[in-house]
Enzyme design. Structure first.
Site, PDB file in Angstrom:
ATOM      1  N   TYR A 163      51.219   0.730 -29.614  1.00  0.00           N
ATOM      2  CA  TYR A 163      52.120   1.747 -29.762  1.00  0.00           C
ATOM      3  C   TYR A 163      51.538   2.294 -28.892  1.00  0.00           C
ATOM      4  O   TYR A 163      50.555   2.135 -28.513  1.00  0.00           O
ATOM      5  CB  TYR A 163      52.282   2.970 -30.228  1.00  0.00           C
ATOM      6  CG  TYR A 163      53.069   4.215 -29.607  1.00  0.00           C
ATOM      7  CD1 TYR A 163      54.345   4.565 -29.610  1.00  0.00           C
ATOM      8  CD2 TYR A 163      51.667   5.344 -29.230  1.00  0.00           C
ATOM      9  CE1 TYR A 163      54.383   5.946 -28.078  1.00  0.00           C
ATOM     10  CE2 TYR A 163      52.428   6.392 -28.424  1.00  0.00           C
ATOM     11  CZ  TYR A 163      53.116   6.934 -27.851  1.00  0.00           C
ATOM     12  OH  TYR A 163      54.116   8.423 -27.360  1.00  0.00           O
TER      13      TYR A 163
ATOM     14  N   GLU B 188      55.637   5.877 -22.051  1.00  0.00           N
ATOM     15  CA  GLU B 188      55.838   5.447 -23.576  1.00  0.00           C
ATOM     16  C   GLU B 188      56.997   4.197 -23.742  1.00  0.00           C
ATOM     17  O   GLU B 188      57.678   3.769 -23.317  1.00  0.00           O
ATOM     18  CB  GLU B 188      56.584   6.740 -23.728  1.00  0.00           C
ATOM     19  CG  GLU B 188      56.378   6.534 -25.468  1.00  0.00           C
ATOM     20  CD  GLU B 188      57.294   7.932 -26.087  1.00  0.00           C
ATOM     21  OE1 GLU B 188      56.607   8.405 -27.863  1.00  0.00           O
ATOM     22  OE2 GLU B 188      58.156   7.882 -25.974  1.00  0.00           O
TER      23      GLU B 188
END
Length: 308
Positions: A139, A228
């Site tokens: 991530y 993101e």
């Protein structure tokens, strides 16, 4: 996006970053194109706006190992359900006919997820992407940290899952790095982050470090409020790819970012809010966002609106 679910001192910057407003969002296929324009590798991805176009894209893609994704601005698409009864906004497809069939069940239907509410959101496009096999998922996000008054990169080696849950259960799994607004992320810090995340070989570390730097470049150049990537994947053949991306952009920068705001899809927004914005623009008024209003002031504003 990360929320206040994260606990502990290492999560404080995450809470601050997540509390900001998220303004303009763009579709996944548009995000992939933007990433590619900055030299950031992604799986090959092509949008389609009709069933025939989905068939043609799949036929000419160069591989039968594809994924088809509903292009709706909402999280949880994979577990969502369309208002026509079709289950899931993300499916594996293995032939042009299958792509056409599934596209027909998605297009012009409303996808309902936890984020859309019962009304759902219309699906006007699908995206076909090549399937790549990840050996590990990560991530990474670039956000504004209001506590530090600086951008930060937030990363974890536990990607491909709800990052809020990761932050809540294991704050040490979250790495937060402040970034100098003008200088960006230095080579040494980018390489150190790749090493901390545990990328498998030196080449993968170099690829990841380069992606981190390029993500920040987009963030700054395009007046983003959020980038993101979940997941960023190291594939079994040694590539590092951004598999999925979400962008948010600063409304106040619309005059500088005509190309970005040209991507806006008002069909994904609340119709009443879109009309209100139109009326405000036509009347020459300007909206000011007061992020620091305390609760009492916010109530006073609301009472004033009701009495007007």
């Amino acid at each position: 996006m990360l929320k206040a679910a994260a606990r502990g001192t290492k999560a404080s910057s995450i809470r601050a970053s997540a509390s900001q407003k998220r303004f303009l969002s763009i579709h996944e296929y548009q995000s992939m194109k933007l990433l590619n324009s900055y030299g950031i590798p992604t799986p090959k991805s092509i949008p389609a706006f009709s069933t025939q176009e989905a068939y043609d894209v799949a036929k000419n893609f160069g591989t039968d190992k594809l994924v088809i994704k509903a292009q709706v601005l909402a999280g949880g698409r994979g577990k969502g359900k369309f208002d026509n009864g079709f289950q899931g906004g993300v499916h594996v497809v293995n032939s042009p006919d299958e792509a056409k069939d599934i596209a027909g069940k998605m297009l012009n239907a409303k996808l309902i997820t936890k984020q859309t509410g019962a009304a759902g959101r219309i699906c006007n496009a699908v995206m076909l992407a090549e399937r790549r096999d990840p050996s590990h998922e990560y991530y990474v996000a670039v956000l504004n940290d209001r506590n530090r008054q600086t951008p930060v990169i937030v990363a974890s080696n536990q990607g491909g899952m709800n990052i809020e849950e990761v932050a809540a259960k294991d704050p040490d799994a979250i790495i937060t790095i402040p970034v100098d607004l003008e200088k960006g992320l230095p080579d040494a810090e980018a390489a150190d982050l790749a090493a901390k995340l545990g990328f498998g070989c030196e080449d993968a570390k170099k690829q990841a470090a380069d992606i981190f730097q390029r993500l920040y470049r987009i963030f700054k150049d395009k007046d983003a409020t959020q980038i993101e990537i979940n997941p960023m994947a190291e594939t079994k053949d040694g590539a590092v790819l951004c598999m999925d991306a979400k962008f948010g952009f600063d409304d106040n920068a619309e005059f500088r970012q005509a190309d970005v705001y040209g991507l806006r899809d008002v069909s994904q927004e609340d119709a009443a809010e879109v009309e209100a914005q139109k009326l405000i623009r036509e009347s020459g008024l300007k909206i000011y966002a007061f992020d620091e209003l305390d609760e009492a002031a916010a109530k006073a504003v609301e009472l004033g609106r009701k009495s007007a």
